[in-house]
Every structure is written in C-alpha cells, then in structure tokens.
Write an enzyme that holds these catalytic residues in place. Structure first.
Site, mmCIF file in Angstrom:
data_model
loop_
_atom_site.group_PDB
_atom_site.id
_atom_site.type_symbol
_atom_site.label_atom_id
_atom_site.label_comp_id
_atom_site.label_asym_id
_atom_site.label_seq_id
_atom_site.Cartn_x
_atom_site.Cartn_y
_atom_site.Cartn_z
ATOM 1 N N ASP A 1 0.849 -1.187 0.000
ATOM 2 C CA ASP A 1 0.000 0.000 0.000
ATOM 3 C C ASP A 1 0.885 1.238 0.000
ATOM 4 O OD1 ASP A 1 -2.323 1.424 -0.081
ATOM 5 O OD2 ASP A 1 -2.845 1.162 2.018
ATOM 6 N N GLU B 1 1.911 3.927 -4.024
ATOM 7 C CA GLU B 1 1.408 2.559 -4.134
ATOM 8 C C GLU B 1 2.338 1.708 -5.001
ATOM 9 O OE1 GLU B 1 -3.308 3.691 -3.583
ATOM 10 O OE2 GLU B 1 -2.381 3.697 -5.558
ATOM 11 N N ASP C 1 -5.149 -2.694 -2.498
ATOM 12 C CA ASP C 1 -6.433 -2.020 -2.640
ATOM 13 C C ASP C 1 -6.385 -0.924 -3.691
ATOM 14 O OD1 ASP C 1 -5.635 0.523 -1.339
ATOM 15 O OD2 ASP C 1 -5.605 -0.646 0.501
ATOM 16 N N ASP D 1 -1.238 -0.943 5.000
ATOM 17 C CA ASP D 1 -1.711 0.427 5.194
ATOM 18 C C ASP D 1 -1.090 1.050 6.443
ATOM 19 O OD1 ASP D 1 -3.794 2.643 4.680
ATOM 20 O OD2 ASP D 1 -4.237 2.046 6.735
ATOM 21 N N HIS E 1 -24.504 17.113 -17.345
ATOM 22 C CA HIS E 1 -25.015 18.165 -18.224
ATOM 23 C C HIS E 1 -26.515 18.008 -18.450
ATOM 24 C CE1 HIS E 1 -25.542 15.326 -21.546
ATOM 25 N NE2 HIS E 1 -24.369 14.825 -21.189
ATOM 26 N N GLU F 1 -16.664 12.608 -22.137
ATOM 27 C CA GLU F 1 -17.391 11.337 -22.146
ATOM 28 C C GLU F 1 -16.605 10.286 -22.923
ATOM 29 O OE1 GLU F 1 -19.011 9.066 -20.914
ATOM 30 O OE2 GLU F 1 -21.107 9.762 -20.988
#
Length: 420
Positions: free
Chosen positions: A12, A53, A80, A129, A224, A300
């Site tokens: 992590d 990471e 993760d 972590d 939008h 998009e």
C-alpha cells in the site's frame, strides 16, 4: 522439480495531500500459516498516492527476491489500488508518464509468470496500510521508518493465521518473530484485552472516521442538461456530433444554477470540453460570478461507430461487439472507441490531479454519465459492472468528498430535487 514456494505480498502507499508527504508499506506473508516473513516501509517525500502505491509494490517484490534469491516462487500480490492491480495485470494501459517507469521497474523484479495480482478492499489491507502510515508519521518527524518500533503486524489479525504456527526455514529469527507477533495480535484482538488504538493509527473509514482530517476536496458532480439525443437514449460520447443543449437542457442548467447560488458552497467550476457540458457549466458559473475551467479528462467515452445510435440499433448492427462490451470493461465499442477500463484510467488520473489542485475546496465538475459513475464506483471500491447499476438523470447532482488520508466519501447520488 519441487513446487514453487507460495507467498503473498500485500502493499500500500499513501499521500497526505496527493501530492503531499508520502510513504509506502509492504509485507511478505506465508499463506500456509500466516507468518510475516518481511516488512518494508519508507517515507518518500512529496509524491502522489499512485506513486507511493507503486513503490510499495516494488518494495514488496524486492523483499521476496531478498528472502528467496535462489528459490522458485509464486507470488500473489494483494492491493487495494485498482489502478496498480489493473495496470500490472495488463488490463489497463499505462499512459501517465510517472507510472510507466515504476510499472516497468516492478515488472523486472521477478518473472512475470511468477506474479499474479488481486484487488482487495482497503479493510483487508490493514497491515500494509499501517506500515505506510508509520512511514509517513516518521517523515513528519524528520525521520525514516524504524522496523523495531513498528506495531503494524501486532494490530492486524490475519484470516490465514493458525493459533500456534510451527517453525519454518528462512532468514534467522524471522519465523520466531513472526510467530510472536501473531500470538500478540490474536491476544490483542480479544474484546476483553484489546487496547485502544493509538492517536497515530491509520484513520478509519465510515462511522469510525476521525473528525479532524481537515476540509476535504469536495467534488459536486453535475451531469449536463438534456440534448436532442438524450430523450431518444442514443449513444452520445466524445466521438460524435457534440450536440448542444436542447430547450429542456437549458432550463435544467438554469435550475441548477439557481440551486447552487442558493447553497453558496461552490468555489470553482470545472467542465468537460464537450459543448453540452460547457453550456451547462457557463450557466452556473455566470450565476455564481465564477469562471469555467476546461478539463479534458472529464470528457465522455468515445463510443466509436455507435455514436448517435440507439441501444437497439447497436444490438441489430453490432450485436457481438455489444455483448462483449457489456461483459468486459476491457472491450471497446466498434470502430476504435474507448473501453471502460481506458476511461477509468483517464478519470483516475484526472481525479488525482484535481484533488491536488483543489485540496480543501468545493468544486463543481460538470461532466457526463460515464465519468460521474466512474468516480462514484472508484470511491466505493465497486467492480466495473456497477456502472450498469446506477441511474444518472440529466442535470442530476452527485457528490464525493476526498479526505487528506486518501479516503473518499460518497455523499449524494443522482439528486434531481432542484429540477422539481
């Protein structure tokens, strides 16, 4: 020939600011009995979450090589970080210039055939972590991480652990030390004996979150308003005609502008470059007295030759491609469009850049269905198929907050109350 030695690497990394003071943690575990064979952690200065990471992954793989330089191994990496797991598995392209050399370095440590990657929820990666947070705490004190002072393994109880692990071969002292830590962890986990977490412990998620992490970067995600293609449910991405808002869409943008003016919380406005988003963003920004900043990464998906077609028309003309696309995030629309995996990588990089730029501020991001769903999915740690299980209406509002410890919080999804 003997079977390869089975090992697990959990890694992590974190950044308090993203970019900000950063560190990583990695642990090598024997899955047969839960022994901790090695722990690695380091404060690396100012860096992003993704860089930290990757460095945690590299450290974990190098620890395996140091432990077993002449042994055939099979390593299961558990992280993760969806970005690292998907990129190292070869399912996502690596486009960011900072990630390419790190991924290449990770790939050189051990033969590719001996390493597999598995995504796990943050709650299942507590050991690594905590090591990363210990490294960052040490950096804050102007020091480097001291393994002798680590409490990471003691405060993590593994599902793979057995009560009294037998001695194993390995570097002198590692097995005994691992067994002692395991027994201490199991004792500490008993409700009647558990000690309270220290103040420097890893911040928790959800109801147990620490209340003093400062103001998050808060992204208000506004889809939008309608275009002529919206009510007909036609594919409308970044590779088509770039339609303008319809009369209904302009009314929706005006309603959103009034709602945000009444709340008075938006400090910046950022928009996709597509016309329908720019028109929506400009309506809000004009009402708030703000400028619109264009962000290319918020565009998009490019739907290839499906642009402008209905779902039914695509099914009729490109049925096999549509079936594959629905089944796999790596599949692209017919004609060279973008896969959902490629969009997720683009959106992740954009998210990290905006979090760093707008730390502690509330920002309106005017964008599209796929980027908003992707941000929500990533915040929840949900699988790619969850994109098909969310409803996002035109001009709807969703909100995600990103705290300094790297934990996101979904606050709102598909709110349309301002349109009623």
């Amino acid at each position: 020939m003997s079977a390869p030695r089975q090992l697990v690497v959990e890694a992590d990394g974190g950044s308090r600011g993203n970019p900000g003071p950063a560190g990583y943690g990695a642990v090598v575990v024997d899955p047969a009995d839960g022994h901790t064979l090695a722990e690695k952690a380091e404060y690396i200065g100012v860096a992003t979450n993704n860089v930290a990471e990757y460095k945690g992954l590299i450290a974990g793989l190098k620890a395996v090589k140091e432990l077993f330089p002449d042994t055939d191994v099979q390593v299961r990496v558990r992280m993760d970080s969806k970005l690292v797991v998907e990129q190292m598995s070869g399912r996502w392209k690596i486009k960011h210039p900072d990630m390419k050399p790190l991924a290449a370095e990770a790939g050189r440590v051990l033969p590719a055939s001996s390493v597999t990657y598995e995504w796990i929820p943050r709650a299942e990666n507590k050991h690594a972590d905590r090591l990363a947070n210990e490294a960052m705490d040490a950096g804050r004190r102007g020091e480097q991480w001291d393994p002798a002072a680590s409490t990471a393994d003691v405060e993590t109880v593994r599902t793979l652990v057995v009560p009294d692990p037998p001695p194993r071969s390995g570097p002198p002292g590692d097995a005994a030390a691992g067994a002692a830590k395991v027994r201490a962890a199991m004792a500490a986990a008993r409700p009647s004996e558990a000690a309270p977490q220290s103040a420097s412990a890893t911040p928790q998620v959800g109801w147990g979150s620490a209340p003093d992490m400062g103001a998050p970067a808060t992204f208000i995600l506004l889809r939008h308003g309608e275009t002529a293609l919206t009510p007909e449910k036609r594919f409308s991405g970044s590779g088509g005609s770039d339609p303008e808002l319809s009369e209904t869409g302009r009314h929706q943008a005006a309603c959103a502008a009034e709602a945000f003016a009444a709340r008075g919380t938006v400090q910046e406005v950022v928009s996709s470059p597509m016309r329908r988003c720019r028109e929506t963003a400009e309506a809000v920004a004009a009402r708030l007295g703000l400028q619109v900043r264009i962000e290319e990464g918020l565009r998009e998906t490019d739907f290839g030759v499906w642009e402008g077609l209905t779902f039914g028309e695509v099914r009729e003309r490109h049925g096999a491609d549509l079936t594959t696309w629905l089944a796999s995030p790596d599949a692209a629309p017919t004609g060279g469009g973008e896969s959902f995996a490629e969009v997720a990588e683009r959106v992740s990089v954009t998210r990290d850049r905006l979090i760093a730029r707008y730390a502690g501020r509330t920002v309106l991001l005017v964008t599209h269905v796929t980027p908003i769903k992707t941000l929500v999915r990533l915040a929840l740690g949900a699988p790619p198929e969850s994109l098909f299980r969310m409803e996002l209406s035109p001009a709807s509002v969703s909100t995600v907050a990103y705290y300094s410890d790297g934990n996101p919080s979904l606050r709102l999804l598909n709110d349309t109350s301002h349109l009623q």
